[in-house]
Design a protein around this motif. Structure first.
Motif, PDB file in Angstrom:
ATOM      1  N   SER A 116       0.909  -0.992  -0.100  1.00 48.37           N
ATOM      2  CA  SER A 116      -0.088  -0.050  -0.035  1.00 48.37           C
ATOM      3  C   SER A 116       0.960   1.313   0.057  1.00 48.37           C
ATOM      4  O   SER A 116       0.383   2.377  -0.587  1.00 48.37           O
ATOM      5  N   PHE A 117       2.122   1.222   0.513  1.00 48.55           N
ATOM      6  CA  PHE A 117       2.891   2.183   0.584  1.00 48.55           C
ATOM      7  C   PHE A 117       3.587   2.522  -0.445  1.00 48.55           C
ATOM      8  O   PHE A 117       3.645   3.840  -0.931  1.00 48.55           O
ATOM      9  N   THR A 118       3.803   1.546  -1.543  1.00 47.30           N
ATOM     10  CA  THR A 118       4.102   2.183  -2.613  1.00 47.30           C
ATOM     11  C   THR A 118       3.282   2.907  -3.780  1.00 47.30           C
ATOM     12  O   THR A 118       3.703   3.611  -4.395  1.00 47.30           O
ATOM     13  N   ILE A 119       1.944   2.898  -3.155  1.00 42.74           N
ATOM     14  CA  ILE A 119       0.837   3.794  -3.955  1.00 42.74           C
ATOM     15  C   ILE A 119       0.785   5.107  -3.255  1.00 42.74           C
ATOM     16  O   ILE A 119       0.934   6.220  -3.547  1.00 42.74           O
ATOM     17  N   SER A 120       0.800   5.068  -1.959  1.00 44.30           N
ATOM     18  CA  SER A 120       0.645   6.209  -1.098  1.00 44.30           C
ATOM     19  C   SER A 120       1.715   7.137  -0.925  1.00 44.30           C
ATOM     20  O   SER A 120       1.487   8.433  -0.649  1.00 44.30           O
ATOM     21  N   ILE A 121       3.031   6.609  -1.115  1.00 45.59           N
ATOM     22  CA  ILE A 121       4.282   7.419  -1.081  1.00 45.59           C
ATOM     23  C   ILE A 121       4.211   8.733  -2.180  1.00 45.59           C
ATOM     24  O   ILE A 121       4.658   9.684  -2.025  1.00 45.59           O
ATOM     25  N   TYR A 122       3.520   8.272  -3.086  1.00 43.15           N
ATOM     26  CA  TYR A 122       3.419   9.171  -4.590  1.00 43.15           C
ATOM     27  C   TYR A 122       2.721  10.533  -3.679  1.00 43.15           C
ATOM     28  O   TYR A 122       3.157  11.709  -4.321  1.00 43.15           O
TER      29      TYR A 122
ATOM     30  N   VAL B  20      -7.614  -2.962  -4.822  1.00 45.20           N
ATOM     31  CA  VAL B  20      -8.607  -3.863  -6.088  1.00 45.20           C
ATOM     32  C   VAL B  20      -7.545  -4.698  -6.552  1.00 45.20           C
ATOM     33  O   VAL B  20      -8.026  -5.683  -6.869  1.00 45.20           O
ATOM     34  N   GLY B  21      -6.241  -4.361  -6.870  1.00 43.08           N
ATOM     35  CA  GLY B  21      -5.385  -5.167  -7.701  1.00 43.08           C
ATOM     36  C   GLY B  21      -5.320  -6.449  -6.891  1.00 43.08           C
ATOM     37  O   GLY B  21      -5.106  -7.439  -7.232  1.00 43.08           O
TER      38      GLY B  21
ATOM     39  N   MET C  60      -6.909  -7.624  -4.466  1.00 43.64           N
ATOM     40  CA  MET C  60      -8.179  -8.414  -4.192  1.00 43.64           C
ATOM     41  C   MET C  60      -8.478  -9.474  -5.422  1.00 43.64           C
ATOM     42  O   MET C  60      -8.516 -10.721  -5.246  1.00 43.64           O
ATOM     43  N   PHE C  61      -8.152  -8.904  -6.649  1.00 44.96           N
ATOM     44  CA  PHE C  61      -8.229  -9.711  -7.696  1.00 44.96           C
ATOM     45  C   PHE C  61      -7.175 -10.844  -8.167  1.00 44.96           C
ATOM     46  O   PHE C  61      -7.515 -11.906  -8.418  1.00 44.96           O
ATOM     47  N   GLN C  62      -5.857 -10.643  -7.464  1.00 43.57           N
ATOM     48  CA  GLN C  62      -4.924 -11.438  -7.622  1.00 43.57           C
ATOM     49  C   GLN C  62      -5.103 -12.602  -6.559  1.00 43.57           C
ATOM     50  O   GLN C  62      -5.035 -13.638  -6.745  1.00 43.57           O
ATOM     51  N   ASP C  63      -5.731 -12.203  -5.379  1.00 45.89           N
ATOM     52  CA  ASP C  63      -6.014 -13.321  -4.331  1.00 45.89           C
ATOM     53  C   ASP C  63      -7.014 -14.356  -4.867  1.00 45.89           C
ATOM     54  O   ASP C  63      -6.923 -15.370  -4.425  1.00 45.89           O
ATOM     55  N   ARG C  64      -8.117 -13.726  -5.868  1.00 49.71           N
ATOM     56  CA  ARG C  64      -9.091 -14.668  -6.303  1.00 49.71           C
ATOM     57  C   ARG C  64      -8.712 -15.418  -7.553  1.00 49.71           C
ATOM     58  O   ARG C  64      -9.311 -16.372  -8.171  1.00 49.71           O
TER      59      ARG C  64
END
Length: 200
Positions: free
Chosen positions: A13-19, A193-194, A196-200
């Motif tokens: 998650s941090f890889t996204i929010s650090i932006y 979202v990403g 979630m779909f990977q886990d399924r």
């Protein structure tokens, strides 16, 4: 995250929010610099740094390297959002700025190639900088001479301004709260979202 040799969901998650961290601190540096040296070189630098950071992030195999340049990308990327309206304000009278800002906002979506060409051929628009270039003797240009001599004061003024608006302009904290909530939901979606779909 496997390509970055990490399976920590919090870091994912941090890889996204650090932006957004770079996005927040960028204006505190970019805004005063653009008032001293003008818009042109800042936009050029932001373009190069943003594209280079994106390329490094894409090629990165190390998590620390990815996070560093992801933050730098946010720092540079805010330059377009910050200086776009400033350029419109430099060029357009008040009554025509609404249409101009609407066209500018649509640029990244439908006119990416045109925006790239525009950045390449872009010329300086900031009045005091243009005036300084026309005058061989900077002492005759009071505003520019003081800006050159007292850069520290310009930075301090730029850093104080957001807090003064926050405290003394009622609409600013309300809009800040709205933007904070909407952006938090957006980043939650980006982060979950990403996977979630990977886990399924």
């Amino acid at each position: 995250m496997s390509t970055l040799h990490s399976h920590n969901s919090s870091l994912a998650s941090f890889t996204i929010s650090i932006y957004s961290i770079g996005y927040v601190f960028g204006p505190l540096v970019i805004a005063p610099i653009s008032e001293i040296w003008g818009r042109r070189y800042i936009l050029w630098s932001a373009s190069v740094i943003s594209i280079a950071s994106l390329a490094i992030c894409g090629a990165s195999k190390d998590l620390a390297l990815f996070l560093t340049f992801r933050g730098i990308q946010g720092f540079a990327g805010v330059g377009f959002v910050l200086l776009g309206p400033a350029v419109v304000a430099d060029l357009m009278p008040v009554e025509k700025r609404g249409l101009s800002l609407s066209i500018m906002s649509a640029g990244p979506v439908v006119l990416s190639a045109v925006c790239l060409i525009t950045i390449i051929i872009f010329k300086e628009t900031y009045g005091p900088v243009l005036q300084a270039r026309r005058n061989k003797d900077l002492e005759k240009t009071t505003d520019v001479a003081s800006a050159k001599q007292d850069t520290r004061k310009i930075f301090i003024l730029a850093w104080k301004r957001p807090f003064r608006l926050l405290l003394f302009t009622p609409i600013v904290p309300l809009l800040g709260l709205f933007a904070g909530i909407t952006n938090s939901y957006a980043f939650i979606c980006f982060a979950t979202v990403g996977t979630m779909f990977q886990d399924r």
